[in-house]
Design an enzyme around this catalytic site. Structure first.
Site, PDB file in Angstrom:
ATOM      1  N   HIS A 135      15.080  11.899  56.073  1.00 13.89           N
ATOM      2  CA  HIS A 135      15.796  12.368  57.267  1.00 13.89           C
ATOM      3  C   HIS A 135      16.262  11.230  58.152  1.00 13.89           C
ATOM      4  O   HIS A 135      17.210  11.406  58.918  1.00 13.89           O
ATOM      5  CB  HIS A 135      14.910  13.328  58.067  1.00 13.89           C
ATOM      6  CG  HIS A 135      13.697  12.689  58.683  1.00 13.89           C
ATOM      7  ND1 HIS A 135      12.512  12.542  57.997  1.00 13.89           N
ATOM      8  CD2 HIS A 135      13.494  12.153  59.917  1.00 13.89           C
ATOM      9  CE1 HIS A 135      11.630  11.955  58.784  1.00 13.89           C
ATOM     10  NE2 HIS A 135      12.192  11.695  59.949  1.00 13.89           N
ATOM     11  N   HIS A 161       7.632   5.627  70.189  1.00 15.49           N
ATOM     12  CA  HIS A 161       7.029   6.864  69.690  1.00 15.49           C
ATOM     13  C   HIS A 161       5.883   6.531  68.752  1.00 15.49           C
ATOM     14  O   HIS A 161       5.851   5.474  68.129  1.00 15.49           O
ATOM     15  CB  HIS A 161       8.047   7.796  69.029  1.00 15.49           C
ATOM     16  CG  HIS A 161       8.719   7.277  67.783  1.00 15.49           C
ATOM     17  ND1 HIS A 161       9.336   6.065  67.691  1.00 15.49           N
ATOM     18  CD2 HIS A 161       8.886   7.854  66.562  1.00 15.49           C
ATOM     19  CE1 HIS A 161       9.861   5.900  66.481  1.00 15.49           C
ATOM     20  NE2 HIS A 161       9.591   6.981  65.782  1.00 15.49           N
TER      21      HIS A 161
END
Length: 312
Positions: free
Chosen positions: A115, A179
């Site tokens: 992805h 993140h």
């Protein structure tokens, strides 16, 4: 040759664990700006810098970066599976140009991507096969990681080589900023997990579905505050964007692997894709960042950014 750059954060949680509607509206507006920028630029070639999440690259052989002359997507987290429309001739030309400039580059004649590559192509172009592309994998999770200066050198070499193609080239970066999602690590992993990380054993559909559900749940836990993940760091994220906006790319040479993970989380090294893309653009001449969006989005476990830039 005419060059431009777009940076776009990705997240496997988009559409699965979304934030408030007003946040989504701001993201969609920023993405719309980037899409309009791309339509106006009308690229003949996209050089896509993106990471992998143990779907295509494993510890059996883990290069710091790798350029593909052919690639296909696995179709994880709802993205499309199948071949990317790789411009093989351009890819081979860029690869030789990078090697000629003294950067040791790994080549893949059959790269598997996930992805991280598919999502920006789908979001910005409407599919993974809509635009001629040269995929460049940049390791952002599998330790040990090399110095950031080498990523800047990679981007510079690709930018210089791309300038010889006489095309309109868009350098596209795909990666979250700060993140710290639940990504498996090799050190201390149980034998079954370690074997999968080393050998690259493809998960069954059931295993992939369970893994994706764990990530979705991690996003919900993060929003609820019940998590040990390193928090999103807007200060660090905007420092990165400031350096990119001002062309201060050599500033990244002093960024250490340890400090980046401490300030931005274990997956903050995905910003290497941004550094590479902007180094490629800078290698073609002075540039101007024409749009910039940033928001910390806990539901996606990411500092999320969208930028556009083009040569002056």
């Amino acid at each position: 040759m005419t060059a431009a750059a777009v940076g776009l954060s990705h997240s496997p949680l988009i559409g699965k664990n979304d934030p408030e509607p007003e946040v989504l509206a701001r993201v969609e507006a920023a993405v719309g700006t980037a899409k309009a920028f791309i339509r106006d630029f009308d690229p003949e070639l996209v050089v896509l810098y993106a990471p992998d999440h143990y779907n295509g690259f494993f510890y059996k052989e883990m290069p710091p970066f790798c350029l593909a002359t052919e690639a296909h997507a696995v179709g994880d987290f709802g993205t499309r599976s199948g071949p990317l429309s790789v411009d093989t001739a351009a890819a081979k030309s860029l690869a030789q140009g990078v090697l000629d400039r003294g950067v040791d580059l790994t080549i893949s004649a059959r790269m598997t991507v996930d992805h991280g590559f598919a999502q920006p192509l789908e979001v910005l172009f409407g599919g993974i096969d809509r635009v001629p592309v040269v995929p460049v994998f940049v390791n952002g999770v599998a330790t040990p990681l090399g110095p950031v200066a080498r990523i800047r050198a990679l981007g510079t070499a690709i930018g210089e080589a791309a300038a010889e193609l006489d095309k309109r080239v868009l350098f596209l970066a795909s990666g979250g900023l700060s993140h710290d999602p639940p990504v498996p690590v090799l050190d201390g992993a149980p034998p079954r997990v370690a074997d999968a990380l080393i050998e690259g054993l493809p998960p069954t559909p059931e295993q992939r579905a369970k893994g994706e559900l764990r990530v979705v749940q991690a996003g919900r836990d993060y929003v609820a505050g019940s998590t040990a993940m390193v928090p999103i760091n807007p200060t660090w994220d905007n420092r990165l964007l400031d350096h990119l906006a001002h062309g201060e790319l050599t500033e990244f040479d002093s960024w250490t692997v340890e400090a980046m993970a401490k300030e931005g989380g274990g997956s903050a090294h995905e910003v290497r894709t941004w550094i590479a893309a902007y180094a490629s653009l800078a290698a073609t001449g002075p540039y101007e960042m024409t749009s910039r969006f940033y928001e910390a989005i806990p539901a996606w476990i990411a500092g999320f950014a969208v930028t556009t830039a083009r040569g002056r």
